[in-house]
Motif scaffolding. Structure first.
Motif, mmCIF file in Angstrom:
data_model
loop_
_atom_site.group_PDB
_atom_site.id
_atom_site.type_symbol
_atom_site.label_atom_id
_atom_site.label_comp_id
_atom_site.label_asym_id
_atom_site.label_seq_id
_atom_site.Cartn_x
_atom_site.Cartn_y
_atom_site.Cartn_z
ATOM 1 N N ASP A 73 -37.703 3.401 -10.434
ATOM 2 C CA ASP A 73 -38.338 2.261 -9.786
ATOM 3 C C ASP A 73 -37.327 1.676 -8.819
ATOM 4 N N PRO A 74 -37.739 1.352 -7.611
ATOM 5 C CA PRO A 74 -36.786 0.817 -6.629
ATOM 6 C C PRO A 74 -36.147 -0.486 -7.087
ATOM 7 N N ASP A 75 -34.922 -0.694 -6.655
ATOM 8 C CA ASP A 75 -34.223 -1.950 -6.908
ATOM 9 C C ASP A 75 -34.606 -2.906 -5.777
ATOM 10 N N THR A 76 -35.536 -3.804 -6.049
ATOM 11 C CA THR A 76 -36.045 -4.698 -5.003
ATOM 12 C C THR A 76 -35.024 -5.750 -4.598
ATOM 13 N N THR A 77 -33.911 -5.838 -5.324
ATOM 14 C CA THR A 77 -32.861 -6.796 -4.945
ATOM 15 C C THR A 77 -31.728 -6.134 -4.176
ATOM 16 N N SER A 78 -31.839 -4.824 -3.938
ATOM 17 C CA SER A 78 -30.785 -4.093 -3.255
ATOM 18 C C SER A 78 -30.617 -4.615 -1.815
ATOM 19 N N PRO A 79 -29.377 -4.735 -1.367
ATOM 20 C CA PRO A 79 -29.152 -5.194 -0.002
ATOM 21 C C PRO A 79 -29.303 -4.075 1.038
ATOM 22 N N SER A 80 -29.670 -2.865 0.583
ATOM 23 C CA SER A 80 -29.837 -1.747 1.524
ATOM 24 C C SER A 80 -30.833 -2.104 2.601
ATOM 25 N N VAL A 81 -30.492 -1.674 3.817
ATOM 26 C CA VAL A 81 -31.373 -1.972 4.955
ATOM 27 C C VAL A 81 -31.923 -0.674 5.478
ATOM 28 N N PHE A 125 -41.133 -3.030 -1.205
ATOM 29 C CA PHE A 125 -41.671 -1.786 -1.750
ATOM 30 C C PHE A 125 -41.266 -1.712 -3.210
ATOM 31 N N ASN A 126 -42.245 -1.577 -4.100
ATOM 32 C CA ASN A 126 -41.938 -1.615 -5.529
ATOM 33 C C ASN A 126 -42.794 -0.603 -6.282
ATOM 34 N N PHE A 127 -42.730 0.652 -5.886
ATOM 35 C CA PHE A 127 -43.533 1.685 -6.509
ATOM 36 C C PHE A 127 -42.621 2.783 -7.061
ATOM 37 N N ARG A 128 -43.003 3.331 -8.193
ATOM 38 C CA ARG A 128 -42.219 4.398 -8.828
ATOM 39 C C ARG A 128 -42.134 5.589 -7.879
ATOM 40 N N VAL A 129 -40.940 6.160 -7.810
ATOM 41 C CA VAL A 129 -40.666 7.317 -6.964
ATOM 42 C C VAL A 129 -40.223 8.460 -7.860
ATOM 43 N N THR A 130 -40.735 9.650 -7.593
ATOM 44 C CA THR A 130 -40.345 10.833 -8.356
ATOM 45 C C THR A 130 -39.821 11.894 -7.397
ATOM 46 N N PHE A 131 -38.628 12.381 -7.664
ATOM 47 C CA PHE A 131 -38.042 13.495 -6.912
ATOM 48 C C PHE A 131 -38.126 14.736 -7.800
ATOM 49 N N CYS A 132 -38.514 15.842 -7.208
ATOM 50 C CA CYS A 132 -38.526 17.130 -7.904
ATOM 51 C C CYS A 132 -37.730 18.113 -7.057
ATOM 52 N N LEU A 133 -36.688 18.660 -7.636
ATOM 53 C CA LEU A 133 -35.888 19.679 -6.969
ATOM 54 C C LEU A 133 -36.209 20.999 -7.658
ATOM 55 N N PHE A 134 -36.831 21.913 -6.929
ATOM 56 C CA PHE A 134 -37.271 23.165 -7.511
ATOM 57 C C PHE A 134 -36.217 24.244 -7.329
#
Length: 163
Positions: A155-163, A132-141
């Motif tokens: 942008d996601p870290d595509t090399t992250s070891p997160s599972v 998954f390599n798509f820009r993510v935007t968080f908005c806290l209102f």
């Protein structure tokens, strides 16, 4: 008692045991079918709820109910994170949810909230591009009306070891 009588009695005893085992087998088979049917109904109900709650345009509007109680639960360690309803990046896209650590995670523990995007196993994974390599935007209102909204994109870290 003659040898023949003993054999007949043994056969009768074995026959009675066989009937008892068959009866138990029938009862267990019926119980298994009931459990299987209930399990299928639960799975169908869960899928309906997932579909009902999910959006499929890549957006999630998540209002955290009972904020103060959840904040206190996070501070005490009773429930360190909560998850949003499911949503999808598109009708045939990535299945995901947001995870909020209200009292922070790792280095932010006790000082900031931590928000994560969680990618979940979905039915369209085979046709999607990985990683998954798509820009993510968080908005806290800001709910106080003072306009202190927080917007952050990454942008996601595509090399992250997160599972």
């Amino acid at each position: 008692m003659t040898e023949i009588t003993k054999v007949k009695d043994d056969i009768q005893h074995l026959n009675n045991q066989l009937i008892s085992y068959y009866s138990s087998f029938q009862r267990l088979s019926e119980e298994y079918l009931k459990i299987r049917t209930n399990s299928q109904e639960i799975n169908i109900k869960q899928k309906r709820e997932d579909i009902r709650d999910a959006t499929s345009n890549g957006s999630l509007v998540w209002k955290v109910e009972n904020f103060t109680q959840k904040w206190n639960d996070a501070r005490s360690g009773r429930q360190i994170s909560i998850e949003s309803p499911l949503f999808y990046s598109s009708p045939t896209g990535y299945k995901m949810c947001a995870r909020l650590h209200m009292y922070g995670d790792a280095d932010a523990h006790g000082t900031h909230m931590s928000m994560f995007l969680v990618l979940l196993k979905g039915e369209y994974d085979a046709i999607l591009t990985w990683p998954f390599n798509f820009r993510v935007t968080f908005c806290l209102f800001d709910q106080t009306g003072q306009g202190y909204h927080i917007v952050d994109s990454f942008d996601p870290d595509t090399t992250s070891p997160s599972v």
